[in-house]
Design a protein around this motif. Structure first.
Motif, PDB file in Angstrom:
ATOM      1  N   ALA A  33      37.775  40.943  40.805  1.00 37.90           N
ATOM      2  CA  ALA A  33      37.096  40.984  39.673  1.00 37.90           C
ATOM      3  C   ALA A  33      37.978  42.195  38.644  1.00 37.90           C
ATOM      4  O   ALA A  33      38.169  43.090  39.192  1.00 37.90           O
ATOM      5  CB  ALA A  33      35.602  41.246  39.589  1.00 37.90           C
TER       6      ALA A  33
ATOM      7  N   THR B 170      36.079  36.301  37.684  1.00 38.67           N
ATOM      8  CA  THR B 170      35.353  35.558  38.826  1.00 38.67           C
ATOM      9  C   THR B 170      35.065  34.179  38.747  1.00 38.67           C
ATOM     10  O   THR B 170      35.480  33.454  39.660  1.00 38.67           O
ATOM     11  CB  THR B 170      34.028  36.326  38.948  1.00 38.67           C
TER      12      THR B 170
ATOM     13  N   ALA C 150      32.368  39.749  40.459  1.00 37.63           N
ATOM     14  CA  ALA C 150      31.953  40.838  39.317  1.00 37.63           C
ATOM     15  C   ALA C 150      30.128  40.347  39.275  1.00 37.63           C
ATOM     16  O   ALA C 150      29.566  40.805  38.282  1.00 37.63           O
ATOM     17  CB  ALA C 150      32.456  40.566  37.943  1.00 37.63           C
ATOM     18  N   ASP C 151      29.775  39.377  40.217  1.00 38.30           N
ATOM     19  CA  ASP C 151      28.385  39.049  40.082  1.00 38.30           C
ATOM     20  C   ASP C 151      28.141  38.693  41.434  1.00 38.30           C
ATOM     21  O   ASP C 151      28.892  39.102  42.412  1.00 38.30           O
ATOM     22  CB  ASP C 151      28.400  37.746  39.190  1.00 38.30           C
ATOM     23  N   ASP C 152      26.712  38.438  41.661  1.00 40.47           N
ATOM     24  CA  ASP C 152      26.405  38.021  43.228  1.00 40.47           C
ATOM     25  C   ASP C 152      26.023  36.675  43.367  1.00 40.47           C
ATOM     26  O   ASP C 152      26.223  36.155  44.600  1.00 40.47           O
ATOM     27  CB  ASP C 152      25.094  38.778  43.402  1.00 40.47           C
TER      28      ASP C 152
ATOM     29  N   THR D 214      26.509  43.609  48.711  1.00 44.08           N
ATOM     30  CA  THR D 214      26.865  44.212  47.372  1.00 44.08           C
ATOM     31  C   THR D 214      27.657  45.428  47.335  1.00 44.08           C
ATOM     32  O   THR D 214      27.194  46.415  48.102  1.00 44.08           O
ATOM     33  CB  THR D 214      25.500  44.494  46.551  1.00 44.08           C
TER      34      THR D 214
ATOM     35  N   GLY E 191      27.608  47.318  38.785  1.00 45.68           N
ATOM     36  CA  GLY E 191      28.457  47.721  37.489  1.00 45.68           C
ATOM     37  C   GLY E 191      27.391  48.104  36.330  1.00 45.68           C
ATOM     38  O   GLY E 191      26.457  47.767  36.294  1.00 45.68           O
TER      39      GLY E 191
ATOM     40  N   TYR F 116      30.095  40.488  33.022  1.00 45.35           N
ATOM     41  CA  TYR F 116      29.848  41.516  31.886  1.00 45.35           C
ATOM     42  C   TYR F 116      29.687  40.992  30.519  1.00 45.35           C
ATOM     43  O   TYR F 116      29.267  41.585  29.884  1.00 45.35           O
ATOM     44  CB  TYR F 116      31.224  42.495  32.023  1.00 45.35           C
TER      45      TYR F 116
ATOM     46  N   ILE G 279      24.273  43.914  37.051  1.00 41.75           N
ATOM     47  CA  ILE G 279      25.444  43.405  37.482  1.00 41.75           C
ATOM     48  C   ILE G 279      25.805  43.765  39.006  1.00 41.75           C
ATOM     49  O   ILE G 279      26.362  44.723  39.291  1.00 41.75           O
ATOM     50  CB  ILE G 279      26.459  43.871  36.521  1.00 41.75           C
ATOM     51  N   ARG G 280      25.173  43.161  39.995  1.00 42.14           N
ATOM     52  CA  ARG G 280      25.379  43.158  41.196  1.00 42.14           C
ATOM     53  C   ARG G 280      26.833  42.439  41.456  1.00 42.14           C
ATOM     54  O   ARG G 280      26.876  41.229  41.190  1.00 42.14           O
ATOM     55  CB  ARG G 280      24.346  42.733  42.090  1.00 42.14           C
ATOM     56  N   GLN G 281      27.736  43.247  42.132  1.00 41.69           N
ATOM     57  CA  GLN G 281      28.933  42.744  42.391  1.00 41.69           C
ATOM     58  C   GLN G 281      29.009  42.629  44.027  1.00 41.69           C
ATOM     59  O   GLN G 281      28.921  43.663  44.795  1.00 41.69           O
ATOM     60  CB  GLN G 281      30.027  43.720  42.029  1.00 41.69           C
TER      61      GLN G 281
ATOM     62  N   TYR H  75      30.393  53.240  39.024  1.00 42.76           N
ATOM     63  CA  TYR H  75      29.469  52.302  39.699  1.00 42.76           C
ATOM     64  C   TYR H  75      28.329  52.870  40.649  1.00 42.76           C
ATOM     65  O   TYR H  75      28.345  54.077  41.074  1.00 42.76           O
ATOM     66  CB  TYR H  75      30.128  51.337  40.731  1.00 42.76           C
TER      67      TYR H  75
END
Length: 253
Positions: free
Chosen positions: A33, A62, A81-83, A102, A106, A143, A214-216, A251
């Motif tokens: 990401a 993403t 950039a996400d889950d 994870t 973010g 984001y 913002i779980r990556q 982070y």
């Protein structure tokens, strides 16, 4: 002559013992990401130094990575950039769902290249004389979605709508703000800070309550299910060295 052969035998033996380590080094293609560009570049260097394996990095949105992966792109790992995207990839059999975790949470920030322009509470959104604000495409970039959720919460969506410069991903969004094409930009904290300090300009760190977390997440993709480098990198991302780098860019976990 015999003396010199004996003297050389020990170092050559030791060197020979190291050769299999280098011979077993592998590489893995990693889709990263855009917001995680700077920390991942550092982590990849440390990873290669410490393990001998190599991470070949590509950076982007993403959403676009998902489309490429679904169409057979030979990435071995996705650092999203996400889950939700890694979860979807696991359910669709494009990756190994059991590997998903994870790797970072973010942080969204409202940023301007101009020092003193953004106040500590983000009131510049209502009172500033700015003409443009850069926001990542909310359909492709988490984001960007977080930025729109923040504006909705502040009841500023309609006021801002006509002044949005939309970036394809958070990397392009940052460039719009850094170049001055937009006086303001909703970007990732990792893009404007290092070691806990703002590199330049002014910023408002958006409270986490303003948007969904913002779980990556990371996931091993189908082409790399038996790749030693992929397994090693996923383990490395959980380690102390990688986490220290990740934390230094703002982070959390």
């Amino acid at each position: 002559m015999t003396f010199f052969r004996k003297r050389l035998a020990c170092p050559l033996f030791l060197l020979a013992g190291l050769l299999p380590l280098a011979g077993h080094a592998d590489e893995v293609a990693v889709a990263v990401a855009a917001n995680f560009t700077a920390p991942m570049q550092k982590i990849a260097q440390l990873f290669e130094q410490d393990t001998g394996h190599k991470a070949v990095l590509s950076f982007g949105a993403t959403g676009k990575f998902y489309a490429q992966i679904a169409n057979g792109a030979p990435f071995g790992i996705l650092l999203a950039a996400d889950d939700t995207t890694p979860e979807k990839i696991g359910k669709e059999g494009l990756g190994d769902a059991s590997t998903r975790f994870t790797y970072a949470i973010g942080q969204l920030v409202l940023w301007s290249k101009q020092a003193g322009y953004v106040d500590a509470e983000g009131k510049v959104l209502e009172k500033g004389d700015w003409r443009h604000i850069a926001i990542a495409n909310p359909k492709l970039a988490p984001y960007g979605q977080a930025a729109m959720e923040t504006l909705d919460k502040l009841k500023l969506t309609d006021k801002v709508k006509g002044r949005v410069v939309q970036g394809e991903n958070i990397g392009q969004t940052y460039q719009f703000a850094a170049s001055g094409n937009a006086e303001l930009g909703f970007v990732a904290l990792s893009q404007v800070t290092e070691d806990g300090k703002l590199r330049e300009g002014s910023a408002w760190v958006v409270p986490a309550s303003m948007h969904a977390p913002i779980r990556q997440d990371a996931i091993v993709l189908k082409p790399a299910q038996n790749n030693p480098a992929a397994a090693a990198l996923m383990q490395y991302l959980r380690g102390e060295k990688a986490r220290a780098v990740i934390k230094s860019y703002g982070y959390s976990f």
